[in-house]
Design a protein around this motif. Structure first.
Motif, PDB file in Angstrom:
ATOM      1  N   LEU A 268       5.153   3.500 -11.831  1.00  0.00           N
ATOM      2  CA  LEU A 268       4.478   2.237 -11.558  1.00  0.00           C
ATOM      3  C   LEU A 268       3.235   2.123 -12.429  1.00  0.00           C
ATOM      4  N   ASP A 269       2.806   0.904 -12.613  1.00  0.00           N
ATOM      5  CA  ASP A 269       1.523   0.627 -13.274  1.00  0.00           C
ATOM      6  C   ASP A 269       0.629  -0.027 -12.218  1.00  0.00           C
ATOM      7  N   PRO A 270      -0.199   0.749 -11.512  1.00  0.00           N
ATOM      8  CA  PRO A 270      -1.013   0.191 -10.423  1.00  0.00           C
ATOM      9  C   PRO A 270      -1.950  -0.920 -10.869  1.00  0.00           C
ATOM     10  N   GLU A 271      -2.226  -1.005 -12.162  1.00  0.00           N
ATOM     11  CA  GLU A 271      -3.105  -2.065 -12.670  1.00  0.00           C
ATOM     12  C   GLU A 271      -2.352  -3.367 -12.922  1.00  0.00           C
ATOM     13  N   GLY A 272      -1.028  -3.317 -12.916  1.00  0.00           N
ATOM     14  CA  GLY A 272      -0.239  -4.538 -13.095  1.00  0.00           C
ATOM     15  C   GLY A 272      -0.354  -5.147 -14.469  1.00  0.00           C
ATOM     16  N   ASN A 310       1.382   2.161  -1.112  1.00  0.00           N
ATOM     17  CA  ASN A 310       0.021   1.646  -0.930  1.00  0.00           C
ATOM     18  C   ASN A 310      -0.701   2.349   0.216  1.00  0.00           C
ATOM     19  N   ARG A 311      -0.017   2.491   1.331  1.00  0.00           N
ATOM     20  CA  ARG A 311      -0.653   3.113   2.490  1.00  0.00           C
ATOM     21  C   ARG A 311      -0.976   4.584   2.244  1.00  0.00           C
ATOM     22  N   TYR A 312      -0.006   5.313   1.693  1.00  0.00           N
ATOM     23  CA  TYR A 312      -0.165   6.758   1.555  1.00  0.00           C
ATOM     24  C   TYR A 312      -1.244   7.116   0.535  1.00  0.00           C
ATOM     25  N   PHE A 313      -1.304   6.350  -0.567  1.00  0.00           N
ATOM     26  CA  PHE A 313      -2.249   6.677  -1.635  1.00  0.00           C
ATOM     27  C   PHE A 313      -3.450   5.722  -1.679  1.00  0.00           C
ATOM     28  N   ASP A 314      -3.547   4.870  -0.675  1.00  0.00           N
ATOM     29  CA  ASP A 314      -4.660   3.926  -0.591  1.00  0.00           C
ATOM     30  C   ASP A 314      -4.755   3.067  -1.858  1.00  0.00           C
ATOM     31  N   LYS A 315      -3.634   2.492  -2.239  1.00  0.00           N
ATOM     32  CA  LYS A 315      -3.568   1.606  -3.397  1.00  0.00           C
ATOM     33  C   LYS A 315      -3.338   0.168  -2.933  1.00  0.00           C
ATOM     34  N   ASP A 316      -3.406  -0.744  -3.869  1.00  0.00           N
ATOM     35  CA  ASP A 316      -3.313  -2.161  -3.517  1.00  0.00           C
ATOM     36  C   ASP A 316      -2.388  -2.889  -4.484  1.00  0.00           C
ATOM     37  N   ILE A 317      -1.179  -2.388  -4.649  1.00  0.00           N
ATOM     38  CA  ILE A 317      -0.193  -3.113  -5.454  1.00  0.00           C
ATOM     39  C   ILE A 317       0.233  -4.338  -4.649  1.00  0.00           C
ATOM     40  N   GLU A 318      -0.008  -5.498  -5.218  1.00  0.00           N
ATOM     41  CA  GLU A 318       0.116  -6.756  -4.478  1.00  0.00           C
ATOM     42  C   GLU A 318       1.554  -7.281  -4.476  1.00  0.00           C
ATOM     43  N   VAL A 319       2.126  -7.399  -3.310  1.00  0.00           N
ATOM     44  CA  VAL A 319       3.428  -8.041  -3.130  1.00  0.00           C
ATOM     45  C   VAL A 319       3.212  -9.201  -2.171  1.00  0.00           C
ATOM     46  N   PRO A 343      12.423 -12.932 -12.889  1.00  0.00           N
ATOM     47  CA  PRO A 343      11.334 -12.011 -12.566  1.00  0.00           C
ATOM     48  C   PRO A 343      10.378 -12.622 -11.559  1.00  0.00           C
ATOM     49  N   VAL A 344       9.722 -11.760 -10.795  1.00  0.00           N
ATOM     50  CA  VAL A 344       8.711 -12.188  -9.832  1.00  0.00           C
ATOM     51  C   VAL A 344       7.364 -11.619 -10.279  1.00  0.00           C
ATOM     52  N   PRO A 345       6.266 -12.149  -9.761  1.00  0.00           N
ATOM     53  CA  PRO A 345       4.947 -11.676 -10.210  1.00  0.00           C
ATOM     54  C   PRO A 345       4.770 -10.163 -10.124  1.00  0.00           C
ATOM     55  N   ALA A 346       5.310  -9.538  -9.068  1.00  0.00           N
ATOM     56  CA  ALA A 346       5.103  -8.101  -8.885  1.00  0.00           C
ATOM     57  C   ALA A 346       5.891  -7.244  -9.868  1.00  0.00           C
ATOM     58  N   CYS A 347       6.781  -7.856 -10.667  1.00  0.00           N
ATOM     59  CA  CYS A 347       7.470  -7.085 -11.712  1.00  0.00           C
ATOM     60  C   CYS A 347       6.462  -6.480 -12.701  1.00  0.00           C
ATOM     61  N   ARG A 348       5.263  -7.034 -12.727  1.00  0.00           N
ATOM     62  CA  ARG A 348       4.253  -6.520 -13.670  1.00  0.00           C
ATOM     63  C   ARG A 348       3.769  -5.122 -13.294  1.00  0.00           C
ATOM     64  N   TYR A 349       4.117  -4.646 -12.119  1.00  0.00           N
ATOM     65  CA  TYR A 349       3.679  -3.319 -11.685  1.00  0.00           C
ATOM     66  C   TYR A 349       4.678  -2.215 -12.052  1.00  0.00           C
ATOM     67  N   CYS A 350       5.824  -2.571 -12.601  1.00  0.00           N
ATOM     68  CA  CYS A 350       6.829  -1.565 -12.945  1.00  0.00           C
ATOM     69  C   CYS A 350       6.790  -1.268 -14.445  1.00  0.00           C
ATOM     70  N   LYS A 351       6.563  -0.004 -14.774  1.00  0.00           N
ATOM     71  CA  LYS A 351       6.490   0.425 -16.174  1.00  0.00           C
ATOM     72  C   LYS A 351       7.895   0.862 -16.599  1.00  0.00           C
ATOM     73  N   VAL A 352       8.780  -0.110 -16.735  1.00  0.00           N
ATOM     74  CA  VAL A 352      10.191   0.165 -16.988  1.00  0.00           C
ATOM     75  C   VAL A 352      10.399   0.893 -18.307  1.00  0.00           C
TER      76      VAL A 352
END
Length: 372
Positions: A268-272, A310-319, A343-352
């Motif tokens: 994942l790319d947590p920065e989107g 998000n919960r386990y690592f206290d991150k905020d990947i927005e869906v 594609p949906v906006p959250a596709c920006r978080y996947c470093k395919v």
């Protein structure tokens, strides 16, 4: 020149596979293979129908797609007997993978995904797991114990029935580990009640199969459910599980054939900061591993489960609601199918572009490096 594609089986499924391939690439060399002499007397879908003998002489290097879920293993064994490499034999559900791996040669071709003709989707009966593979794209090692609500699921199926009628081709009951759900048999019954003509699979690691009660086995047998068991490099008596399923009269396949499971790293790319179109068009999950969750359909398995990360690592990947479609607000099947192939906006978080496969399988250490 593209490799010859041979569809093993002049059946309705064979026709569906053929049409799916032709929608994506019109000029591929395709023919059919069938053991029935009468079917070889005429063309099928306007294409030549060959015999196993023809295949042995002229097409050993071709890519074979078996047009049967029930007889996949028998068909695979017939092809292996004529020296077709197992890596060139594909399960029918892997058609898109065949196309992406062997036939798409530019980014422009990849992005020409089309709306599906029929819906297929998965649902997690349990979001947690008893095996907890590293890099899991459902984030099951990070999930708390949670079971899908049966009443919610039945309501969702009722709505999908209203929208799609009989145009639901496949439903996969998975997880996590679906057999952890104490109501697994009830989920099967409800699924079959609304979609008796759909292919219904249970994707399981197999650990709990020897402990399942007779009601589970009877429910599977009476409704033609297929057990899709993933073979892991663990101390599990797979021969015993096969024998048990045979004794109970339930079809058991190994997902992807008899190949032992390896791990994929899907960062994942947590920065989107990824391009959503590039991520979507190069993602083997997109519009293929569609997931139903709480009245919404997602184009992949990552986004509906990323809450565990998000919960386990206290991150905020927005869906957000823009990343899925509400089946109760959708007005038609076409609206849903067109949504799922974009594609949906959250596709920006996947470093395919950084995904890698073939890693030695292992259980999760629950460290963030497994997912970034």
């Amino acid at each position: 020149m593209s490799r010859q594609i041979i569809i093993f089986g002049c059946s309705n499924l064979g026709k569906q596979i053929y049409e799916q391939i032709r929608e994506i690439k019109l000029d591929l060399p395709i023919c059919f293979l069938d053991n029935d002499k009468e079917k070889r007397m005429t063309e099928f879908c306007g294409e030549q129908v060959i015999s196993l003998e023809d295949a042995a002489i002229n097409y050993r290097e071709a890519s074979y797609i078996t047009a049967s879920y029930r007889f996949y293993r028998e068909m695979r064994d017939q092809l292996k007997e004529i020296d077709v490499a197992e890596s060139n034999i594909f399960f029918p559900g892997l058609v898109v993978k065949v196309l992406e791996a062997e036939l798409y040669d530019t980014y422009e071709k990849v992005k020409r995904r089309l709306p599906r003709k029929e819906l297929k989707f998965a649902v997690d009966l349990a979001e947690h797991c008893n095996l907890n593979c590293q890099n899991c794209d459902h984030f099951s090692p990070l999930a708390r114990e949670h079971f899908t609500d049966l009443k919610q699921y039945e309501a969702d199926l009722k709505r999908l029935k209203e929208l799609f009628g009989e145009k639901v081709a496949q439903i996969d009951l998975e997880g996590g580990e679906p057999l952890l759900n104490p109501n697994a048999a009830e989920f099967i019954k409800v699924t079959y009640q609304y979609f008796p003509k759909a292919l219904i699979n249970i994707f399981t690691n197999g650990l709990l199969l020897p402990k399942m009660e007779e009601e589970f086995w009877n429910t599977c047998r009476q409704r033609g459910i297929i057990l899709e068991v993933t073979k892991y490099p663990i101390a599990l008596d797979y021969d015993g599980i096969e024998a048990l399923a045979k004794e109970k009269g339930v079809v058991l396949h190994y997902y992807g054939g008899d190949v032992v499971k390896t791990s994929r790293h899907q960062p994942l790319d947590p920065e989107g900061m990824q391009d959503k179109w590039e991520s979507f068009c190069n993602c083997f999950l997109a519009n293929e591993c569609i997931m139903l969750k709480k009245g919404r359909l997602y184009t992949c398995t990552v986004l509906p489960n990323i809450e565990h990360f998000n919960r386990y690592f206290d991150k905020d990947i927005e869906v957000t609601e823009q990343d899925s479609i509400d089946i109760y607000e959708a007005q038609s099947e076409q609206e849903i199918l067109e949504f799922l192939c974009q594609p949906v906006p959250a596709c920006r978080y996947c470093k395919v572009s950084a995904r890698t496969g073939g890693h030695v399988w292992g259980t999760s250490k629950r460290v963030i490096e497994e997912w970034i």
